[in-house]
Motif scaffolding. Sequence first.
Motif, PDB file in Angstrom:
ATOM      1  N   ILE A 112       0.839  -1.205   0.000  1.00 17.72           N
ATOM      2  CA  ILE A 112       0.000   0.000   0.000  1.00 17.72           C
ATOM      3  C   ILE A 112       0.874   1.255   0.000  1.00 17.72           C
ATOM      4  O   ILE A 112       0.656   2.169  -0.802  1.00 17.72           O
ATOM      5  CB  ILE A 112      -0.963  -0.013   1.204  1.00 17.72           C
ATOM      6  N   ILE A 113       1.860   1.296   0.882  1.00 18.47           N
ATOM      7  CA  ILE A 113       2.731   2.473   0.951  1.00 18.47           C
ATOM      8  C   ILE A 113       3.525   2.633  -0.340  1.00 18.47           C
ATOM      9  O   ILE A 113       3.656   3.739  -0.875  1.00 18.47           O
ATOM     10  CB  ILE A 113       3.665   2.401   2.178  1.00 18.47           C
ATOM     11  N   GLN A 114       4.065   1.554  -0.861  1.00 17.87           N
ATOM     12  CA  GLN A 114       4.841   1.648  -2.103  1.00 17.87           C
ATOM     13  C   GLN A 114       3.982   2.191  -3.244  1.00 17.87           C
ATOM     14  O   GLN A 114       4.422   3.051  -4.005  1.00 17.87           O
ATOM     15  CB  GLN A 114       5.438   0.290  -2.483  1.00 17.87           C
ATOM     16  N   GLU A 115       2.757   1.702  -3.367  1.00 14.39           N
ATOM     17  CA  GLU A 115       1.864   2.194  -4.420  1.00 14.39           C
ATOM     18  C   GLU A 115       1.526   3.669  -4.212  1.00 14.39           C
ATOM     19  O   GLU A 115       1.464   4.437  -5.175  1.00 14.39           O
ATOM     20  CB  GLU A 115       0.585   1.357  -4.466  1.00 14.39           C
ATOM     21  N   ALA A 116       1.327   4.062  -2.961  1.00 12.80           N
ATOM     22  CA  ALA A 116       1.011   5.467  -2.664  1.00 12.80           C
ATOM     23  C   ALA A 116       2.190   6.379  -2.984  1.00 12.80           C
ATOM     24  O   ALA A 116       2.006   7.504  -3.455  1.00 12.80           O
ATOM     25  CB  ALA A 116       0.605   5.618  -1.204  1.00 12.80           C
ATOM     26  N   LEU A 117       3.397   5.909  -2.732  1.00 16.14           N
ATOM     27  CA  LEU A 117       4.584   6.711  -3.018  1.00 16.14           C
ATOM     28  C   LEU A 117       4.904   6.738  -4.513  1.00 16.14           C
ATOM     29  O   LEU A 117       5.438   7.724  -5.011  1.00 16.14           O
ATOM     30  CB  LEU A 117       5.787   6.174  -2.237  1.00 16.14           C
ATOM     31  N   ASP A 118       4.577   5.666  -5.221  1.00 19.04           N
ATOM     32  CA  ASP A 118       4.867   5.582  -6.659  1.00 19.04           C
ATOM     33  C   ASP A 118       3.993   6.511  -7.491  1.00 19.04           C
ATOM     34  O   ASP A 118       4.468   7.097  -8.463  1.00 19.04           O
ATOM     35  CB  ASP A 118       4.684   4.145  -7.166  1.00 19.04           C
ATOM     36  N   GLU A 119       2.728   6.621  -7.122  1.00 23.77           N
ATOM     37  CA  GLU A 119       1.775   7.402  -7.923  1.00 23.77           C
ATOM     38  C   GLU A 119       0.871   8.225  -7.025  1.00 23.77           C
ATOM     39  O   GLU A 119       0.185   7.676  -6.158  1.00 23.77           O
ATOM     40  CB  GLU A 119       0.888   6.458  -8.752  1.00 23.77           C
ATOM     41  N   ARG A 120       0.838   9.515  -7.252  1.00 21.45           N
ATOM     42  CA  ARG A 120      -0.023  10.393  -6.470  1.00 21.45           C
ATOM     43  C   ARG A 120      -1.481   9.959  -6.579  1.00 21.45           C
ATOM     44  O   ARG A 120      -2.229   9.986  -5.599  1.00 21.45           O
ATOM     45  CB  ARG A 120       0.131  11.835  -6.956  1.00 21.45           C
ATOM     46  N   ASP A 121      -1.914   9.550  -7.775  1.00 16.40           N
ATOM     47  CA  ASP A 121      -3.303   9.112  -7.952  1.00 16.40           C
ATOM     48  C   ASP A 121      -3.627   7.898  -7.085  1.00 16.40           C
ATOM     49  O   ASP A 121      -4.743   7.781  -6.584  1.00 16.40           O
ATOM     50  CB  ASP A 121      -3.604   8.803  -9.421  1.00 16.40           C
ATOM     51  N   ASN A 122      -2.667   7.002  -6.917  1.00 16.55           N
ATOM     52  CA  ASN A 122      -2.880   5.854  -6.029  1.00 16.55           C
ATOM     53  C   ASN A 122      -3.119   6.323  -4.604  1.00 16.55           C
ATOM     54  O   ASN A 122      -4.018   5.823  -3.918  1.00 16.55           O
ATOM     55  CB  ASN A 122      -1.672   4.912  -6.053  1.00 16.55           C
ATOM     56  N   LYS A 123      -2.304   7.265  -4.155  1.00 15.78           N
ATOM     57  CA  LYS A 123      -2.458   7.793  -2.797  1.00 15.78           C
ATOM     58  C   LYS A 123      -3.830   8.431  -2.634  1.00 15.78           C
ATOM     59  O   LYS A 123      -4.522   8.195  -1.635  1.00 15.78           O
ATOM     60  CB  LYS A 123      -1.352   8.805  -2.503  1.00 15.78           C
ATOM     61  N   LEU A 124      -4.247   9.209  -3.612  1.00 15.28           N
ATOM     62  CA  LEU A 124      -5.563   9.853  -3.546  1.00 15.28           C
ATOM     63  C   LEU A 124      -6.679   8.811  -3.520  1.00 15.28           C
ATOM     64  O   LEU A 124      -7.660   8.959  -2.784  1.00 15.28           O
ATOM     65  CB  LEU A 124      -5.744  10.816  -4.711  1.00 15.28           C
ATOM     66  N   ASP A 125      -6.529   7.761  -4.319  1.00 16.95           N
ATOM     67  CA  ASP A 125      -7.521   6.678  -4.305  1.00 16.95           C
ATOM     68  C   ASP A 125      -7.582   6.013  -2.938  1.00 16.95           C
ATOM     69  O   ASP A 125      -8.666   5.693  -2.439  1.00 16.95           O
ATOM     70  CB  ASP A 125      -7.206   5.634  -5.376  1.00 16.95           C
ATOM     71  N   TYR A 126      -6.425   5.805  -2.320  1.00 16.82           N
ATOM     72  CA  TYR A 126      -6.408   5.225  -0.976  1.00 16.82           C
ATOM     73  C   TYR A 126      -7.122   6.141   0.025  1.00 16.82           C
ATOM     74  O   TYR A 126      -7.856   5.668   0.895  1.00 16.82           O
ATOM     75  CB  TYR A 126      -4.979   4.953  -0.491  1.00 16.82           C
ATOM     76  N   MET A 127      -6.912   7.432  -0.070  1.00 14.44           N
ATOM     77  CA  MET A 127      -7.553   8.362   0.857  1.00 14.44           C
ATOM     78  C   MET A 127      -9.068   8.408   0.640  1.00 14.44           C
ATOM     79  O   MET A 127      -9.836   8.497   1.603  1.00 14.44           O
ATOM     80  CB  MET A 127      -6.950   9.765   0.724  1.00 14.44           C
TER      81      MET A 127
END
Length: 133
Positions: free
Chosen positions: A69-84
């Motif tokens: 989860i953290i790696q995906e959030a750090l790799d792509e801003r859109d992933n982080k936004l989707d997680y939030m």
Amino acid sequence: MMAGSTSDDWFKGERKLVTSENNPESYTSVQHWMEVVNSRHDLSDRDWEERLGVLWSFCDSLGKDPDTIIQEALDERDNKLDYMRYLRRWADDQSRSLHATHERQNVIRSFFINNGARVLTKPYPDVYGAKKS
């Protein structure tokens, strides 16, 4: 109970992650989170048990481990936004009160922030007196 909490309601009903041993030492991101938080705050074993229960439940709901989860959030801003975005829905579904929802979100945001994935939050109406839209 979380610091400042008046009820254990936010912690009730947590499921354990079935894809892992639920061992913080198994995940670099969890170790780092705990080290950073422990360097600033004196949390008890019970505090960590509660926080880890929330994290395991969040990860379980996604079918992913914390490091992924953290790696995906750090790799792509859109992933982080989707997680939030997902976090808001997940916390609402898990909680019976605004306070419990807020506490769950805080735990997961802390996990992201202390692993270098900066997140912004919108003010909560019950905290800042804003009207709900």
